[in-house]
Write a protein that holds these residues in place. Structure first.
Motif, PDB file in Angstrom:
ATOM      1  N   CYS A 180     -63.573  12.971  -2.585  1.00 56.13           N
ATOM      2  CA  CYS A 180     -62.144  13.312  -2.643  1.00 56.13           C
ATOM      3  C   CYS A 180     -61.364  12.500  -1.623  1.00 56.13           C
ATOM      4  CB  CYS A 180     -61.939  14.807  -2.393  1.00 56.13           C
ATOM      5  SG  CYS A 180     -62.426  15.801  -3.796  1.00 56.13           S
ATOM      6  N   LEU A 181     -61.883  12.433  -0.413  1.00 54.52           N
ATOM      7  CA  LEU A 181     -61.188  11.678   0.625  1.00 54.52           C
ATOM      8  C   LEU A 181     -61.097  10.197   0.273  1.00 54.52           C
ATOM      9  CD1 LEU A 181     -62.412  13.263   3.973  1.00 54.52           C
ATOM     10  CD2 LEU A 181     -60.092  13.170   3.094  1.00 54.52           C
ATOM     11  N   ALA A 182     -62.191   9.681  -0.286  1.00 57.01           N
ATOM     12  CA  ALA A 182     -62.202   8.267  -0.669  1.00 57.01           C
ATOM     13  C   ALA A 182     -61.157   7.996  -1.742  1.00 57.01           C
ATOM     14  CB  ALA A 182     -63.593   7.874  -1.166  1.00 57.01           C
ATOM     15  N   SER A 183     -61.097   8.894  -2.739  1.00 53.81           N
ATOM     16  CA  SER A 183     -60.108   8.689  -3.808  1.00 53.81           C
ATOM     17  C   SER A 183     -58.698   8.844  -3.272  1.00 53.81           C
ATOM     18  CB  SER A 183     -60.349   9.664  -4.965  1.00 53.81           C
ATOM     19  OG  SER A 183     -60.204  10.981  -4.492  1.00 53.81           O
ATOM     20  N   LEU A 184     -58.525   9.750  -2.316  1.00 54.41           N
ATOM     21  CA  LEU A 184     -57.210   9.959  -1.699  1.00 54.41           C
ATOM     22  C   LEU A 184     -56.756   8.698  -0.964  1.00 54.41           C
ATOM     23  CD1 LEU A 184     -55.369  12.408  -1.590  1.00 54.41           C
ATOM     24  CD2 LEU A 184     -56.257  12.909   0.666  1.00 54.41           C
ATOM     25  N   ILE A 185     -57.677   8.098  -0.232  1.00 57.94           N
ATOM     26  CA  ILE A 185     -57.349   6.891   0.524  1.00 57.94           C
ATOM     27  C   ILE A 185     -56.945   5.759  -0.425  1.00 57.94           C
ATOM     28  CG2 ILE A 185     -58.385   5.059   1.920  1.00 57.94           C
ATOM     29  CD1 ILE A 185     -59.986   7.391   3.316  1.00 57.94           C
ATOM     30  N   VAL A 186     -57.695   5.654  -1.520  1.00 55.80           N
ATOM     31  CA  VAL A 186     -57.388   4.592  -2.495  1.00 55.80           C
ATOM     32  C   VAL A 186     -56.020   4.838  -3.127  1.00 55.80           C
ATOM     33  CG1 VAL A 186     -58.056   3.624  -4.737  1.00 55.80           C
ATOM     34  CG2 VAL A 186     -59.790   4.034  -2.980  1.00 55.80           C
ATOM     35  N   LEU A 187     -55.774   6.114  -3.497  1.00 56.31           N
ATOM     36  CA  LEU A 187     -54.530   6.436  -4.203  1.00 56.31           C
ATOM     37  C   LEU A 187     -53.313   6.336  -3.308  1.00 56.31           C
ATOM     38  CD1 LEU A 187     -55.784   9.404  -6.359  1.00 56.31           C
ATOM     39  CD2 LEU A 187     -54.928   7.227  -7.208  1.00 56.31           C
ATOM     40  N   THR A 188     -53.449   6.659  -2.059  1.00 61.38           N
ATOM     41  CA  THR A 188     -52.271   6.618  -1.182  1.00 61.38           C
ATOM     42  C   THR A 188     -51.955   5.208  -0.706  1.00 61.38           C
ATOM     43  OG1 THR A 188     -53.732   7.303   0.609  1.00 61.38           O
ATOM     44  CG2 THR A 188     -52.325   8.993  -0.351  1.00 61.38           C
ATOM     45  N   GLY A 189     -52.696   4.242  -1.168  1.00 59.05           N
ATOM     46  CA  GLY A 189     -52.260   2.871  -0.980  1.00 59.05           C
ATOM     47  C   GLY A 189     -52.710   2.224   0.303  1.00 59.05           C
ATOM     48  N   CYS A 190     -53.955   2.426   0.673  1.00 61.18           N
ATOM     49  CA  CYS A 190     -54.449   1.718   1.848  1.00 61.18           C
ATOM     50  C   CYS A 190     -54.550   0.227   1.591  1.00 61.18           C
ATOM     51  CB  CYS A 190     -55.822   2.255   2.253  1.00 61.18           C
ATOM     52  SG  CYS A 190     -55.676   3.754   3.225  1.00 61.18           S
ATOM     53  N   GLY A 191     -54.531  -0.138   0.336  1.00 61.56           N
ATOM     54  CA  GLY A 191     -54.626  -1.554   0.003  1.00 61.56           C
ATOM     55  C   GLY A 191     -53.290  -2.282   0.093  1.00 61.56           C
ATOM     56  N   GLY A 192     -52.279  -1.678   0.722  1.00 63.48           N
ATOM     57  CA  GLY A 192     -50.977  -2.316   0.879  1.00 63.48           C
ATOM     58  C   GLY A 192     -50.005  -1.827  -0.176  1.00 63.48           C
ATOM     59  N   PRO A 193     -48.738  -2.190  -0.047  1.00 63.13           N
ATOM     60  CA  PRO A 193     -47.724  -1.683  -0.987  1.00 63.13           C
ATOM     61  C   PRO A 193     -47.929  -2.252  -2.383  1.00 63.13           C
ATOM     62  CG  PRO A 193     -46.794  -3.345   0.462  1.00 63.13           C
ATOM     63  CD  PRO A 193     -48.164  -3.084   0.952  1.00 63.13           C
ATOM     64  N   ARG A 194     -47.703  -1.408  -3.362  1.00 58.97           N
ATOM     65  CA  ARG A 194     -47.754  -1.864  -4.755  1.00 58.97           C
ATOM     66  C   ARG A 194     -46.331  -2.059  -5.230  1.00 58.97           C
ATOM     67  NH1 ARG A 194     -51.319   2.497  -7.595  1.00 58.97           N
ATOM     68  NH2 ARG A 194     -50.231   3.800  -6.102  1.00 58.97           N
TER      69      ARG A 194
END
Lengths: 198, 139
Positions: free
Chosen positions: A10-24
């Motif tokens: 859950c935490l991993a998916s949360l991190i991915v979804l909240t945009g740790c990869g920079g702004p979309r």
């Protein structure tokens, strides 16, 4: 052990979804759905289109301009609201549409200073053929001008915010002082649970 | 610990829902009368069953520009939230000034009939099309 794995996923998916990869960032269509209850770009575009169509279709305008292409100027619309809106941009957009209709000619008082400066240069620098140099006093005079105003009413009830905006535009004959055309565009939007920063 | 896992899952789901909310696209129905016939191109059967184009008329405004009137009739009893855009085409079928034509909001009451009007902003505009899309009316 099982709970820990679920937590981790859950935490991993949360991190991915909240945009740790920079702004979309996405290219958006101009008439997108409203995202706030305030005035948005699509509201301005609709207002400009409606005003231009109304002016072109008006019988009074057609009668006043029969057999000629009247010269129009713009007096920027007045913003009587607390929000910041570039009112000159709205009248500029209406002008753009009206020029495309080929029914009117426009002059622009706001660039008169630059016109004078160019004419002065032509007259004084000696680079221009004096026969071709443009002198002040030959410019077209505006026969009518477009102007208007924006007003709003905001109502708050609990966590619901209701915004009512009204654009009013007029076309006035300079010689007679008569208002030849006028129209309104009303916009009403409401939102629940919207944070207000003004 | 289980409570924490549950909360984290809920958060993840809400994030997912939030992302999808913004990408929900409107559906469209296009009326083509270039040939003088009203033909509906259904982009979505749901919308086709909710709204019908019942009449199309043309006239000229005083300045000589073309004006089109589309009569739309709701086929359902509940209020529907639509947006429509009227595009104009020249005699060769090319769209005129397409970027500047906007989608306008339209709320149609149950089983009501409304008429929407568009005025061409160019003398070259001879035919038009209406594109209708439905927006989320959950508010």
């Amino acid at each position: 052990m099982k709970t820990s794995v679920i937590c981790f996923l859950c935490l991993a998916s949360l991190i991915v979804l909240t945009g740790c990869g920079g702004p979309r960032v996405y290219e958006s269509e101009l008439d997108r759905r409203p995202i706030t209850s305030r005035l948005e770009a699509q509201d301005i575009r609709r207002t400009v289109e409606k005003m231009a169509e109304s002016l072109i279709a008006d019988e009074g305008v057609a009668a006043a301009t029969a057999g000629q292409k009247p010269v129009l100027d713009i007096e920027p619309m007045k913003n009587r609201t607390a929000i910041s809106v570039d009112m000159k941009s709205i009248t500029d957009s209406v002008r753009t549409r009206l020029i495309r209709s080929r029914l009117f000619r426009f002059v622009d008082r706001s660039t008169a200073g630059a016109d004078i400066a160019i004419m002065d240069e032509q007259a004084q620098l000696g680079l221009t053929n004096p026969k071709n140099a443009i002198r002040p006093g030959q410019q077209l005079a505006a026969q009518m001008y477009l102007t208007g105003s924006l007003t709003d009413i905001t109502t708050r009830l609990g966590r619901t915010v209701d915004h009512y905006y009204k654009f009013t535009m007029i076309l006035k004959d300079l010689r007679s002082g008569e208002i030849i055309w006028t129209d309104e565009q009303e916009i009403r939007k409401f939102a629940r649970h919207e944070k207000l920063d003004r | 610990m289980k409570l924490f896992a549950f909360a984290a899952c809920l958060l993840a789901i809400s994030q997912l829902v939030g992302c999808w909310w913004y990408t929900t696209a409107g559906t469209s129905v296009v009326l083509n009368h270039d040939t003088g016939k009203s033909v509906l191109f259904e982009g979505n059967t749901t919308l086709r069953n909710r709204i019908a184009v019942t009449a199309v008329t043309y006239d000229k405004v005083a300045s000589g520009m073309n004006r089109v009137n589309f009569q739309l009739a709701s086929q359902v009893q509940k209020e529907i939230h639509l947006q429509y855009r009227i595009a104009w085409f020249n005699s060769e079928g090319m769209e005129i000034d397409g970027d500047s034509r906007t989608y306008r909001p339209l709320i149609v009451q149950g089983l009501d009939t409304v008429t929407v009007t568009g005025v061409a902003n160019s003398p070259a505009a001879v035919t038009s099309r209406i594109r209708i899309r439905e927006w989320d009316s959950s508010h």
